[in-house]
Write a protein that holds these residues in place. Structure first.
Motif, PDB file in Angstrom:
ATOM      1  N   SER A 233       0.841  -1.195   0.000  1.00  0.00           N
ATOM      2  CA  SER A 233       0.000   0.000   0.000  1.00  0.00           C
ATOM      3  C   SER A 233       0.878   1.247   0.000  1.00  0.00           C
ATOM      4  O   SER A 233       2.103   1.183   0.152  1.00  0.00           O
ATOM      5  CB  SER A 233      -0.883   0.002   1.243  1.00  0.00           C
ATOM      6  OG  SER A 233      -0.079   0.136   2.416  1.00  0.00           O
TER       7      SER A 233
ATOM      8  N   ASP B 144      -2.697   5.144   4.837  1.00  0.00           N
ATOM      9  CA  ASP B 144      -3.621   4.213   4.187  1.00  0.00           C
ATOM     10  C   ASP B 144      -5.073   4.562   4.480  1.00  0.00           C
ATOM     11  O   ASP B 144      -5.942   4.457   3.598  1.00  0.00           O
ATOM     12  CB  ASP B 144      -3.311   2.785   4.628  1.00  0.00           C
ATOM     13  CG  ASP B 144      -2.035   2.242   3.999  1.00  0.00           C
ATOM     14  OD1 ASP B 144      -1.647   2.758   2.929  1.00  0.00           O
ATOM     15  OD2 ASP B 144      -1.431   1.317   4.568  1.00  0.00           O
TER      16      ASP B 144
ATOM     17  N   VAL C  57      -5.915   7.615   2.279  1.00  0.00           N
ATOM     18  CA  VAL C  57      -6.095   7.243   0.870  1.00  0.00           C
ATOM     19  C   VAL C  57      -7.419   6.504   0.677  1.00  0.00           C
ATOM     20  O   VAL C  57      -8.130   6.729  -0.319  1.00  0.00           O
ATOM     21  CB  VAL C  57      -4.905   6.383   0.392  1.00  0.00           C
ATOM     22  CG1 VAL C  57      -5.177   5.829  -1.005  1.00  0.00           C
ATOM     23  CG2 VAL C  57      -3.629   7.199   0.395  1.00  0.00           C
ATOM     24  N   THR C  58      -7.778   5.640   1.637  1.00  0.00           N
ATOM     25  CA  THR C  58      -9.045   4.919   1.537  1.00  0.00           C
ATOM     26  C   THR C  58     -10.230   5.878   1.592  1.00  0.00           C
ATOM     27  O   THR C  58     -11.194   5.749   0.821  1.00  0.00           O
ATOM     28  CB  THR C  58      -9.160   3.888   2.678  1.00  0.00           C
ATOM     29  OG1 THR C  58      -8.085   2.949   2.569  1.00  0.00           O
ATOM     30  CG2 THR C  58     -10.485   3.138   2.602  1.00  0.00           C
TER      31      THR C  58
ATOM     32  N   GLN D 178     -10.324   7.722  -1.687  1.00  0.00           N
ATOM     33  CA  GLN D 178     -10.780   6.843  -2.768  1.00  0.00           C
ATOM     34  C   GLN D 178     -12.291   6.705  -2.767  1.00  0.00           C
ATOM     35  O   GLN D 178     -12.919   6.531  -3.831  1.00  0.00           O
ATOM     36  CB  GLN D 178     -10.137   5.466  -2.614  1.00  0.00           C
ATOM     37  CG  GLN D 178     -10.301   4.562  -3.831  1.00  0.00           C
ATOM     38  CD  GLN D 178      -9.315   4.879  -4.936  1.00  0.00           C
ATOM     39  OE1 GLN D 178      -8.131   4.648  -4.779  1.00  0.00           O
ATOM     40  NE2 GLN D 178      -9.815   5.382  -6.055  1.00  0.00           N
TER      41      GLN D 178
ATOM     42  N   PRO E 123     -14.272   6.817  -6.440  1.00  0.00           N
ATOM     43  CA  PRO E 123     -14.084   5.363  -6.576  1.00  0.00           C
ATOM     44  C   PRO E 123     -13.635   4.984  -7.981  1.00  0.00           C
ATOM     45  O   PRO E 123     -14.121   5.529  -8.972  1.00  0.00           O
ATOM     46  CB  PRO E 123     -15.474   4.803  -6.255  1.00  0.00           C
ATOM     47  CG  PRO E 123     -16.415   5.941  -6.494  1.00  0.00           C
ATOM     48  CD  PRO E 123     -15.667   7.179  -6.175  1.00  0.00           C
TER      49      PRO E 123
ATOM     50  N   ALA F  23     -10.831   5.665  -9.361  1.00  0.00           N
ATOM     51  CA  ALA F  23      -9.765   6.529  -9.884  1.00  0.00           C
ATOM     52  C   ALA F  23      -8.405   5.987  -9.460  1.00  0.00           C
ATOM     53  O   ALA F  23      -8.243   5.471  -8.349  1.00  0.00           O
ATOM     54  CB  ALA F  23      -9.941   7.958  -9.390  1.00  0.00           C
ATOM     55  N   ALA F  24      -7.425   6.112 -10.333  1.00  0.00           N
ATOM     56  CA  ALA F  24      -6.078   5.627 -10.048  1.00  0.00           C
ATOM     57  C   ALA F  24      -5.293   6.687  -9.275  1.00  0.00           C
ATOM     58  O   ALA F  24      -5.298   7.865  -9.645  1.00  0.00           O
ATOM     59  CB  ALA F  24      -5.354   5.279 -11.340  1.00  0.00           C
ATOM     60  N   LEU F  25      -4.624   6.264  -8.218  1.00  0.00           N
ATOM     61  CA  LEU F  25      -3.829   7.176  -7.408  1.00  0.00           C
ATOM     62  C   LEU F  25      -2.639   7.692  -8.202  1.00  0.00           C
ATOM     63  O   LEU F  25      -1.910   6.911  -8.825  1.00  0.00           O
ATOM     64  CB  LEU F  25      -3.332   6.457  -6.152  1.00  0.00           C
ATOM     65  CG  LEU F  25      -2.416   7.250  -5.208  1.00  0.00           C
ATOM     66  CD1 LEU F  25      -3.177   8.415  -4.576  1.00  0.00           C
ATOM     67  CD2 LEU F  25      -1.839   6.339  -4.135  1.00  0.00           C
TER      68      LEU F  25
ATOM     69  N   VAL G  33      -4.420  14.087  -1.459  1.00  0.00           N
ATOM     70  CA  VAL G  33      -4.407  12.883  -2.299  1.00  0.00           C
ATOM     71  C   VAL G  33      -4.852  13.285  -3.707  1.00  0.00           C
ATOM     72  O   VAL G  33      -5.930  13.866  -3.884  1.00  0.00           O
ATOM     73  CB  VAL G  33      -5.344  11.802  -1.732  1.00  0.00           C
ATOM     74  CG1 VAL G  33      -5.207  10.510  -2.557  1.00  0.00           C
ATOM     75  CG2 VAL G  33      -5.037  11.538  -0.261  1.00  0.00           C
TER      76      VAL G  33
ATOM     77  N   PHE H 260      -5.679  12.012  -7.615  1.00  0.00           N
ATOM     78  CA  PHE H 260      -6.022  10.876  -8.473  1.00  0.00           C
ATOM     79  C   PHE H 260      -5.981  11.318  -9.935  1.00  0.00           C
ATOM     80  O   PHE H 260      -6.350  12.452 -10.262  1.00  0.00           O
ATOM     81  CB  PHE H 260      -7.428  10.357  -8.154  1.00  0.00           C
ATOM     82  CG  PHE H 260      -7.591   9.801  -6.769  1.00  0.00           C
ATOM     83  CD1 PHE H 260      -7.170   8.515  -6.476  1.00  0.00           C
ATOM     84  CD2 PHE H 260      -8.158  10.562  -5.758  1.00  0.00           C
ATOM     85  CE1 PHE H 260      -7.326   7.991  -5.196  1.00  0.00           C
ATOM     86  CE2 PHE H 260      -8.314  10.057  -4.485  1.00  0.00           C
ATOM     87  CZ  PHE H 260      -7.896   8.763  -4.197  1.00  0.00           C
TER      88      PHE H 260
END
Length: 330
Positions: free
Chosen positions: A40, A212, A215-216, A219, A223, A225-227, A239, A241
Motif C-alpha cells: 500500500s 492508508d 487514501v481509503t 478513494q 471510486p 480513480a487511479a492514485l 491525495v 487521483f
C-alpha cells in the motif's frame, strides 16, 4: 541566454520520456521485480523512511506503469531533500539518496528551478520571456517578402559560414510557433511559484496506517480513480487521483485532515480552476496525444541547434570585426 536555453532544451527533451529513460539508465533502481504481493501507499512510505532515517515524507508518487516503482520525496530536519524508489511488489527499497542517485529527478529540478530555489525560478522565467522575444523578433527579421519556401531553402554548397546562417534561419522560422507556445506556457507555469510566499508548511510525522486510512477515505470520493500521488504538509494529507477524462495531467484532489483522518475538501478536475492543469499538457505536448512527445522532441532538438548556432554566428562576426584593419585617421 544561449547556455540557459541549451540546458532547458536538453533537460526538457529527457523529461518527455522520463519513465522509459529512468528504467533504461537504472533498471535495478527504477524497475519493479514483480515477485511479491503489492504494498500500500503507507507501506511504501514506511519503507522509504526506514531507508533514510531522520527524514519526513513530503510526497509519494504511485507507480504509473506495470513495471514502475513508488517514488518518495523526503526531507530531514535541516530541509535537505532525499529520495527513494520502492518496489510495489514486496516493498524493497531499490534506490535511496540525494539527486546524484536520481538523474531524471535532477533533470526536472534543473528544468524548473536550476537547483537553486527562487533564484533559479527567476532565471527560468526570464529564460522563457527571452525565448519568446527571440522567436517573435527572429521571425520578423528573417521572414522573406517573396516565395518563403524558396527563400528558406538551405544551400549546402555555400561556404560553411553561410550554411550555418541559413540553418539557423530556417530552423528558427520553422520552430518559432512551437517555441513561442512552449516558452509562454513555461513562464506561466513557473510564475505563480515565483511570486508566491515561498513559505513551505513543515512536514508532519505520519504513520503508514494514517496514510492508508487517508487514501481509503479519498478513494471513496472518487471510486475507481487511479492514485497519482500524495502530499504531506502540516495537518493534512493531499491525495491526487488521475483524471484522464479532462487531460493526461489533470487530477481529482482530496484534502484529508490529520492526525485523525477525515475529509476536508474534494475538487474534481472537471471543476478545478488550477491554471497548471491546462498549461502543463500544452507545455509537454500531451494535448495532441501520443505524437505530441515526438513533435516536442523535434522542437527541443531544434532549440539545441539554435542555442549552438546562434553563439557560433555571433562569435564569427565578432572575430571578423577584430581582424578587420582599422582605419587610420588622416
Amino acid at each position: 541566454m544561449a547556455l540557459f536555453l541549451l540546458v532547458q532544451a536538453l533537460t526538457g527533451a529527457l523529461l518527455l520520456y522520463r519513465g522509459p529513460i529512468e528504467r533504461l539508465l537504472d533498471p535495478a533502481g527504477q524497475t519493479s521485480r514483480g515477485r511479491a504481493a503489492l504494498i500500500s501507499a503507507g507501506e511504501a512510505a514506511r519503507a522509504a523512511n526506514s531507508a533514510m532515517p531522520g527524514t519526513h515524507l513530503l510526497r509519494l508518487f504511485a507507480p504509473d506503469t506495470d513495471r514502475a516503482t513508488w517514488f518518495a520525496h523526503m526531507s530531514d530536519a535541516d530541509g535537505r531533500r532525499t529520495y527513494a524508489s520502492i518496489d510495489p511488489a514486496g516493498g524493497a527499497v531499490l534506490r535511496a539518496g540525494d539527486l546524484t542517485r536520481f538523474p531524471l529527478e535532477a533533470a526536472l529540478q534543473i528544468h524548473y528551478r536550476l537547483l537553486t530555489g527562487r533564484a533559479g525560478m527567476m532565471v527560468i522565467a526570464l529564460n522563457g520571456l527571452a525565448l519568446a522575444i527571440m522567436a517573435v523578433s527572429g521571425v520578423g527579421y528573417w521572414w522573406p517578402r517573396r516565395n518563403p519556401a524558396k527563400a528558406l531553402a538551405i544551400r549546402w554548397k555555400l561556404s560553411p559560414r553561410l550554411v550555418l546562417r541559413q540553418v539557423h534561419r530556417t530552423l528558427g522560422v520553422i520552430a518559432s510557433g512551437f517555441l513561442i507556445l512552449i516558452s509562454c506556457t513555461g513562464f506561466l507555469l513557473v510564475f505563480p511559484d515565483l511570486v508566491g510566499s515561498g513559505v513551505s508548511v513543515p512536514p508532519a510525522n505520519i504513520s503508514a496506517l494514517q496514510i492508508d486510512r487517508s487514501v481509503t477515505l479519498a478513494q471513496g470520493i472518487f471510486p475507481g480513480a487511479a492514485l497519482r500521488d500524495i502530499r504531506v504538509g502540516g495537518d493534512r494529507l493531499t491525495v491526487n487521483f488521475h483524471a484522464p477524462d479532462r487531460n493526461g495531467r489533470a487530477v481529482d484532489v482530496v484534502a484529508v485532515a490529520l492526525p485523525s483522518p477525515h475529509i476536508l475538501s474534494a475538487m474534481p478536475a472537471s471543476r478545478s480552476r488550477a491554471l497548471w492543469m491546462v498549461l502543463l499538457p500544452i507545455h509537454t505536448g500531451e494535448f495532441i496525444g501520443l505524437t505530441g512527445s515526438a513533435l516536442w522532441l523535434l522542437v527541443a532538438l531544434s532549440l539545441i541547434a539554435l542555442a549552438l548556432t546562434g553563439p557560433l554566428m555571433w562569435w564569427h562576426v565578432a572575430t571578423q570585426r577584430r581582424r578587420a584593419p582599422r582605419k587610420v585617421p588622416t
